[in-house]
Design a protein around this motif. Structure first.
Motif, PDB file in Angstrom:
ATOM      1  N   CYS A 111      -3.694  -4.609  -2.174  1.00  0.00           N
ATOM      2  CA  CYS A 111      -3.962  -3.338  -1.496  1.00  0.00           C
ATOM      3  C   CYS A 111      -4.814  -2.393  -2.350  1.00  0.00           C
ATOM      4  CB  CYS A 111      -2.646  -2.653  -1.131  1.00  0.00           C
ATOM      5  SG  CYS A 111      -1.639  -2.178  -2.561  1.00  0.00           S
ATOM      6  N   LEU A 127       0.832  -1.198   0.000  1.00  0.00           N
ATOM      7  CA  LEU A 127       0.000   0.000   0.000  1.00  0.00           C
ATOM      8  C   LEU A 127       0.869   1.251   0.000  1.00  0.00           C
ATOM      9  CD1 LEU A 127      -2.792   1.268   0.071  1.00  0.00           C
ATOM     10  CD2 LEU A 127      -2.752   1.055   2.570  1.00  0.00           C
ATOM     11  N   LYS A 134      -8.077  -0.472  -1.342  1.00  0.00           N
ATOM     12  CA  LYS A 134      -7.940   0.662  -0.409  1.00  0.00           C
ATOM     13  C   LYS A 134      -7.742   1.974  -1.158  1.00  0.00           C
ATOM     14  CE  LYS A 134      -6.400  -2.127   3.362  1.00  0.00           C
ATOM     15  NZ  LYS A 134      -5.305  -2.833   3.962  1.00  0.00           N
TER      16      LYS A 134
END
Length: 189
Positions: free
Chosen positions: A47, A17, A50
């Motif tokens: 990730c 991330l 997100k």
């Protein structure tokens, strides 16, 4: 095996991330863009959900073989660039990208497309060149806003009928397909 002839398998990299956030850019017109091109990844980073508020995602020139179903989390996505990967199929969930304007799937290994592609009602540009396609799902004709469709370097032997029903199409590229014309078929008799 002779020394030096051993081929190394391409090692895939993992995108965290933190790394993905470092790849966020603001475009000139104020759009949030995630540029993960040339990252040598073979799977879409876990990730990514997100960062689903991004409007543009560039995952081109990687080693990606599959698009996970979480792609439909990207409700604001307007541009998805997956060219030059190793995709063999698309999930039906790609049809849920209702705001998508540009989809680039050139230079992959696609031999078919899901009928859910017809749900991309706002799509303006669909780039499918350099794949293994020999037909399109009839649902493609529902893409009434489509202006450009790139189908070059595939396996089409005739112009897909579904594109004849698309009034706003400005450009269809069918270059370097083995399309049989009537002249050629009559000469063989």
């Amino acid at each position: 095996m002779a020394k030096g002839n051993k081929r190394k398998a391409a090692k895939s990299k993992t995108i965290t991330l933190k790394v993905a956030k470092e790849c966020l850019q603001l475009t000139l017109d104020g759009k949030l863009r995630l540029d993960l091109s040339f990252k040598e990844v073979s799977v879409m980073p876990k990730c990514l959900p997100k960062l689903c508020e991004v409007e543009e995602v560039d995952l081109s020139r990687n080693l990606i073989t599959k698009i996970p179903d979480f792609i439909d989390y990207f409700l604001s996505l307007r541009l998805l660039d997956l060219h030059s990967n190793y995709l063999e199929e698309l999930p039906a969930s790609v049809g849920r990208l209702q705001n998508l304007l540009v989809l680039n799937l050139c230079n992959n290994r696609l031999s078919s497309l899901p009928s859910a592609m017809g749900l991309l009602k706002k799509l303006l540009t669909l780039s499918l060149g350099m794949n293994q396609l020999n037909n399109l799902p009839s649902s493609i004709s529902a893409l009434q806003e489509l202006r450009h469709i790139g189908l070059s370097d595939n396996k089409f032997t005739r112009v897909p009928f579904c594109i004849s029903r698309m009034d706003k199409l400005e450009r269809v590229n069918l270059d370097r397909n083995p399309i049989v014309t009537e002249d050629k078929s009559n000469q063989s008799h």
